[in-house]
Design an enzyme around this catalytic site. Structure first.
Site, PDB file in Angstrom:
ATOM      1  N   GLY A  49       0.859  -1.320   0.021  1.00  0.00           N
ATOM      2  CA  GLY A  49      -0.126   0.054  -0.055  1.00  0.00           C
ATOM      3  C   GLY A  49       0.792   1.257  -0.097  1.00  0.00           C
ATOM      4  O   GLY A  49       2.120   1.245   0.349  1.00  0.00           O
ATOM      5  N   GLN A  54       2.880  10.034   1.724  1.00  0.00           N
ATOM      6  CA  GLN A  54       4.250   9.246   1.409  1.00  0.00           C
ATOM      7  C   GLN A  54       4.716   9.698   0.314  1.00  0.00           C
ATOM      8  O   GLN A  54       6.178   9.628   0.370  1.00  0.00           O
ATOM      9  CB  GLN A  54       3.975   7.554   1.543  1.00  0.00           C
ATOM     10  CG  GLN A  54       3.494   7.055   2.838  1.00  0.00           C
ATOM     11  CD  GLN A  54       3.389   5.699   2.894  1.00  0.00           C
ATOM     12  OE1 GLN A  54       2.359   5.104   2.408  1.00  0.00           O
ATOM     13  NE2 GLN A  54       4.379   4.913   3.269  1.00  0.00           N
ATOM     14  N   CYS A  91       6.633  -0.477   6.456  1.00  0.00           N
ATOM     15  CA  CYS A  91       6.006   0.567   5.980  1.00  0.00           C
ATOM     16  C   CYS A  91       7.292   1.125   5.098  1.00  0.00           C
ATOM     17  O   CYS A  91       8.480   0.969   5.423  1.00  0.00           O
ATOM     18  CB  CYS A  91       5.765   1.840   6.963  1.00  0.00           C
ATOM     19  SG  CYS A  91       5.243   3.333   6.410  1.00  0.00           S
ATOM     20  N   LEU A  92       6.701   1.403   3.905  1.00  0.00           N
ATOM     21  CA  LEU A  92       7.640   1.951   2.842  1.00  0.00           C
ATOM     22  C   LEU A  92       8.473   3.099   3.451  1.00  0.00           C
ATOM     23  O   LEU A  92       9.484   3.583   2.863  1.00  0.00           O
ATOM     24  CB  LEU A  92       6.995   2.280   1.716  1.00  0.00           C
ATOM     25  CG  LEU A  92       6.427   0.915   0.934  1.00  0.00           C
ATOM     26  CD1 LEU A  92       5.563   1.337  -0.399  1.00  0.00           C
ATOM     27  CD2 LEU A  92       7.554   0.137   0.534  1.00  0.00           C
ATOM     28  N   HIS A 133      -3.561   0.472   7.858  1.00  0.00           N
ATOM     29  CA  HIS A 133      -2.353   1.311   7.850  1.00  0.00           C
ATOM     30  C   HIS A 133      -2.219   2.524   6.984  1.00  0.00           C
ATOM     31  O   HIS A 133      -1.922   3.557   7.400  1.00  0.00           O
ATOM     32  CB  HIS A 133      -1.369   0.178   7.110  1.00  0.00           C
ATOM     33  CG  HIS A 133      -0.119   0.560   7.112  1.00  0.00           C
ATOM     34  ND1 HIS A 133       1.114   0.230   8.077  1.00  0.00           N
ATOM     35  CD2 HIS A 133       0.745   1.633   6.316  1.00  0.00           C
ATOM     36  CE1 HIS A 133       2.324   0.675   7.605  1.00  0.00           C
ATOM     37  NE2 HIS A 133       2.083   1.525   6.751  1.00  0.00           N
ATOM     38  N   GLU A 134      -2.948   2.487   5.625  1.00  0.00           N
ATOM     39  CA  GLU A 134      -2.806   3.739   4.552  1.00  0.00           C
ATOM     40  C   GLU A 134      -3.685   4.633   5.194  1.00  0.00           C
ATOM     41  O   GLU A 134      -3.512   6.039   5.198  1.00  0.00           O
ATOM     42  CB  GLU A 134      -3.326   3.123   3.312  1.00  0.00           C
ATOM     43  CG  GLU A 134      -2.291   1.970   2.590  1.00  0.00           C
ATOM     44  CD  GLU A 134      -0.802   2.327   3.064  1.00  0.00           C
ATOM     45  OE1 GLU A 134      -0.524   3.650   2.959  1.00  0.00           O
ATOM     46  OE2 GLU A 134      -0.020   1.566   3.002  1.00  0.00           O
ATOM     47  N   HIS A 137      -1.903   6.772   7.647  1.00  0.00           N
ATOM     48  CA  HIS A 137      -1.135   7.959   7.066  1.00  0.00           C
ATOM     49  C   HIS A 137      -1.781   8.983   6.590  1.00  0.00           C
ATOM     50  O   HIS A 137      -1.136   9.949   6.897  1.00  0.00           O
ATOM     51  CB  HIS A 137      -0.346   7.089   5.736  1.00  0.00           C
ATOM     52  CG  HIS A 137       0.737   6.365   5.825  1.00  0.00           C
ATOM     53  ND1 HIS A 137       1.905   6.855   6.672  1.00  0.00           N
ATOM     54  CD2 HIS A 137       1.057   5.329   5.621  1.00  0.00           C
ATOM     55  CE1 HIS A 137       2.872   6.205   6.402  1.00  0.00           C
ATOM     56  NE2 HIS A 137       2.247   4.844   5.945  1.00  0.00           N
TER      57      HIS A 137
END
Length: 184
Positions: A49, A54, A91-92, A133-134, A137
């Site tokens: 995701g 991000q 997480c990226l 999670h997204e 963000h």
């Protein structure tokens, strides 16, 4: 077809990751381009995701790629199950690290697609984890914020010791995506 530009992913410590994103009001060409950029950047990373903050865009949009299913959601609202799951999450924006995190086992997400059409996404397990999670963000919340005290301490130590931590962050550029003049 030319190469699609892959956007730099903002890393832990970048203030944009802590700023709540604003609702999308214009379902236009720029929004479709943002979804395309998010999708291509997520697939290139690769990740499950990616949320607009991000890549430095303060709008409530994210993409996901879970179990072969590719999707995106604009202005999500979540209903979470009371049943939970506990497992590894990464997480990226916090590269190469993962920690066990508790999330709702399933989720029903209401929102819109990039054309402004209403969408309902129901998922459990990894899809539910990715959607939660997204959406976090978009609220300026990182998954390490959801860890218990001991795990959060271990996570912060690992982040501080990571090779990428403290490297010069990308310069903040003015987003081509409409932000209602709020400067996000």
């Amino acid at each position: 077809m030319g190469a699609v530009p892959i956007q730099p992913i903002r890393l832990f410590g970048d203030p944009v990751l802590r700023k709540p994103a604003i609702e999308v009001v214009d379902f236009d060409k720029e929004l479709r381009r943002l979804v395309e950029d998010l999708t291509d950047t997520m697939r290139d990373a690769p990740g499950a995701g990616l949320a607009a903050p991000q890549i430095g865009v303060g709008l409530r949009v994210f993409t996901w790629y879970v179990d072969g299913e590719l999707g995106h959601l604009v202005n999500p609202r979540l209903s979470l199950s009371s049943e939970t799951q506990h497992g590894p999450e990464g997480c990226l924006s916090i590269p190469d690290l993962s920690f066990d995190c508790t999330r709702a086992l399933s989720v029903v997400a209401h929102g819109f697609d990039m054309h402004g059409e209403p969408v309902v996404v129901e998922g459990s397990d990894l899809l539910a984890r990715a959607i939660q999670h997204e959406t976090d963000h978009l609220d300026g919340v990182l998954f390490v914020d959801r860890l218990d005290t001991q795990a959060r301490k271990a996570a912060m130590k690992a982040i501080r010791e990571a090779e990428w931590f403290g490297l010069e962050q990308p310069t903040v550029k003015v987003s081509p995506h409409a932000t209602n003049g709020l400067g996000f």
